[in-house]
Design a protein around this motif. Structure first.
Motif, PDB file in Angstrom:
ATOM      1  N   ARG A  45       0.834  -1.204   0.000  1.00 52.14           N
ATOM      2  CA  ARG A  45       0.000   0.000   0.000  1.00 52.14           C
ATOM      3  C   ARG A  45       0.870   1.256   0.000  1.00 52.14           C
ATOM      4  O   ARG A  45       0.590   2.219  -0.699  1.00 52.14           O
ATOM      5  CB  ARG A  45      -0.917   0.028   1.210  1.00 52.14           C
ATOM      6  CG  ARG A  45      -2.107  -0.865   1.111  1.00 52.14           C
ATOM      7  CD  ARG A  45      -2.951  -0.763   2.364  1.00 52.14           C
ATOM      8  NE  ARG A  45      -4.181  -1.514   2.231  1.00 52.14           N
ATOM      9  CZ  ARG A  45      -4.917  -1.887   3.244  1.00 52.14           C
ATOM     10  NH1 ARG A  45      -4.570  -1.577   4.478  1.00 52.14           N
ATOM     11  NH2 ARG A  45      -6.021  -2.564   3.042  1.00 52.14           N
ATOM     12  N   VAL A  46       1.926   1.242   0.824  1.00 54.36           N
ATOM     13  CA  VAL A  46       2.815   2.399   0.887  1.00 54.36           C
ATOM     14  C   VAL A  46       3.510   2.607  -0.451  1.00 54.36           C
ATOM     15  O   VAL A  46       3.594   3.726  -0.953  1.00 54.36           O
ATOM     16  CB  VAL A  46       3.853   2.227   2.025  1.00 54.36           C
ATOM     17  CG1 VAL A  46       4.904   3.316   1.968  1.00 54.36           C
ATOM     18  CG2 VAL A  46       3.155   2.227   3.375  1.00 54.36           C
ATOM     19  N   LEU A  47       3.971   1.542  -1.056  1.00 55.73           N
ATOM     20  CA  LEU A  47       4.670   1.661  -2.328  1.00 55.73           C
ATOM     21  C   LEU A  47       3.757   2.108  -3.465  1.00 55.73           C
ATOM     22  O   LEU A  47       4.217   2.698  -4.440  1.00 55.73           O
ATOM     23  CB  LEU A  47       5.339   0.330  -2.687  1.00 55.73           C
ATOM     24  CG  LEU A  47       6.473  -0.100  -1.761  1.00 55.73           C
ATOM     25  CD1 LEU A  47       6.983  -1.466  -2.154  1.00 55.73           C
ATOM     26  CD2 LEU A  47       7.594   0.923  -1.763  1.00 55.73           C
ATOM     27  N   SER A  48       2.466   1.868  -3.322  1.00 57.64           N
ATOM     28  CA  SER A  48       1.529   2.254  -4.379  1.00 57.64           C
ATOM     29  C   SER A  48       1.260   3.756  -4.411  1.00 57.64           C
ATOM     30  O   SER A  48       0.574   4.243  -5.296  1.00 57.64           O
ATOM     31  CB  SER A  48       0.213   1.492  -4.226  1.00 57.64           C
ATOM     32  OG  SER A  48      -0.507   1.962  -3.104  1.00 57.64           O
ATOM     33  N   ILE A  49       1.825   4.503  -3.476  1.00 56.13           N
ATOM     34  CA  ILE A  49       1.593   5.943  -3.415  1.00 56.13           C
ATOM     35  C   ILE A  49       2.070   6.637  -4.693  1.00 56.13           C
ATOM     36  O   ILE A  49       1.561   7.684  -5.060  1.00 56.13           O
ATOM     37  CB  ILE A  49       2.253   6.554  -2.159  1.00 56.13           C
ATOM     38  CG1 ILE A  49       1.657   7.925  -1.862  1.00 56.13           C
ATOM     39  CG2 ILE A  49       3.754   6.630  -2.293  1.00 56.13           C
ATOM     40  CD1 ILE A  49       2.022   8.459  -0.505  1.00 56.13           C
ATOM     41  N   THR A  50       3.009   6.048  -5.381  1.00 51.11           N
ATOM     42  CA  THR A  50       3.545   6.666  -6.592  1.00 51.11           C
ATOM     43  C   THR A  50       2.530   6.732  -7.726  1.00 51.11           C
ATOM     44  O   THR A  50       2.747   7.433  -8.701  1.00 51.11           O
ATOM     45  CB  THR A  50       4.788   5.917  -7.078  1.00 51.11           C
ATOM     46  OG1 THR A  50       4.446   4.549  -7.312  1.00 51.11           O
ATOM     47  CG2 THR A  50       5.909   5.998  -6.056  1.00 51.11           C
ATOM     48  N   ALA A  51       1.426   6.035  -7.601  1.00 47.51           N
ATOM     49  CA  ALA A  51       0.405   6.081  -8.651  1.00 47.51           C
ATOM     50  C   ALA A  51      -0.237   7.453  -8.750  1.00 47.51           C
ATOM     51  O   ALA A  51      -0.772   7.821  -9.788  1.00 47.51           O
ATOM     52  CB  ALA A  51      -0.650   5.011  -8.407  1.00 47.51           C
ATOM     53  N   GLY A  52      -0.199   8.231  -7.658  1.00 46.88           N
ATOM     54  CA  GLY A  52      -0.580   9.634  -7.720  1.00 46.88           C
ATOM     55  C   GLY A  52      -2.062   9.972  -7.659  1.00 46.88           C
ATOM     56  O   GLY A  52      -2.438  11.071  -8.001  1.00 46.88           O
ATOM     57  N   ARG A  58      -4.574   7.698   0.132  1.00 45.01           N
ATOM     58  CA  ARG A  58      -5.346   7.294   1.303  1.00 45.01           C
ATOM     59  C   ARG A  58      -4.999   5.855   1.709  1.00 45.01           C
ATOM     60  O   ARG A  58      -4.797   5.558   2.886  1.00 45.01           O
ATOM     61  CB  ARG A  58      -6.843   7.424   1.006  1.00 45.01           C
ATOM     62  CG  ARG A  58      -7.702   7.469   2.234  1.00 45.01           C
ATOM     63  CD  ARG A  58      -9.165   7.764   1.943  1.00 45.01           C
ATOM     64  NE  ARG A  58      -9.366   8.895   1.048  1.00 45.01           N
ATOM     65  CZ  ARG A  58      -9.962   8.823  -0.150  1.00 45.01           C
ATOM     66  NH1 ARG A  58     -10.440   7.691  -0.579  1.00 45.01           N
ATOM     67  NH2 ARG A  58     -10.101   9.887  -0.887  1.00 45.01           N
ATOM     68  N   ASP A  59      -4.894   4.955   0.724  1.00 48.89           N
ATOM     69  CA  ASP A  59      -4.522   3.571   1.012  1.00 48.89           C
ATOM     70  C   ASP A  59      -3.106   3.489   1.582  1.00 48.89           C
ATOM     71  O   ASP A  59      -2.839   2.699   2.476  1.00 48.89           O
ATOM     72  CB  ASP A  59      -4.621   2.707  -0.244  1.00 48.89           C
ATOM     73  CG  ASP A  59      -6.046   2.344  -0.612  1.00 48.89           C
ATOM     74  OD1 ASP A  59      -6.940   2.521   0.244  1.00 48.89           O
ATOM     75  OD2 ASP A  59      -6.256   1.893  -1.748  1.00 48.89           O
ATOM     76  N   ALA A  60      -2.198   4.306   1.049  1.00 46.37           N
ATOM     77  CA  ALA A  60      -0.825   4.314   1.542  1.00 46.37           C
ATOM     78  C   ALA A  60      -0.779   4.768   2.999  1.00 46.37           C
ATOM     79  O   ALA A  60      -0.074   4.186   3.824  1.00 46.37           O
ATOM     80  CB  ALA A  60       0.051   5.213   0.675  1.00 46.37           C
ATOM     81  N   MET A  61      -1.533   5.784   3.324  1.00 48.11           N
ATOM     82  CA  MET A  61      -1.570   6.263   4.706  1.00 48.11           C
ATOM     83  C   MET A  61      -2.173   5.213   5.632  1.00 48.11           C
ATOM     84  O   MET A  61      -1.708   5.023   6.754  1.00 48.11           O
ATOM     85  CB  MET A  61      -2.358   7.575   4.805  1.00 48.11           C
ATOM     86  CG  MET A  61      -1.652   8.757   4.167  1.00 48.11           C
ATOM     87  SD  MET A  61       0.011   9.029   4.811  1.00 48.11           S
ATOM     88  CE  MET A  61      -0.326   9.342   6.521  1.00 48.11           C
TER      89      MET A  61
END
Length: 75
Positions: A45-52, A58-61
């Motif tokens: 989830r944290v790594l997916s933050i780059t999708a922007g 929200r999922d990354a947090m």
């Protein structure tokens, strides 16, 4: 690492895991296996933050907060 869907319920799980942590618990997986699956899911989830997108942020947090909560419980 990416997120994928659980084969049983469709919830998010880490790439390479066929079941989400909840389904792993229901199937009788050990506590260590479930904890590892939760951590992998949250890291993905944290790594997916780059999708922007807002949803990914929200999922990354959520993933970061879940990791912090589990680390706090270990103390």
């Amino acid at each position: 690492m990416k997120l994928q869907q659980c084969e049983r319920c469709g919830k998010q799980t880490a790439e390479g895991l066929t079941l989400c942590p909840e389904c792993m618990k229901a199937a009788g997986a050990s506590a260590e296996e479930v904890t590892a699956a939760e951590e992998l899911r949250d890291i993905a989830r944290v790594l997916s933050i780059t999708a922007g997108t807002d949803t990914n942020i929200r999922d990354a947090m959520t993933g970061i907060l879940n990791i912090a909560d589990r680390l706090d419980r270990r103390k």
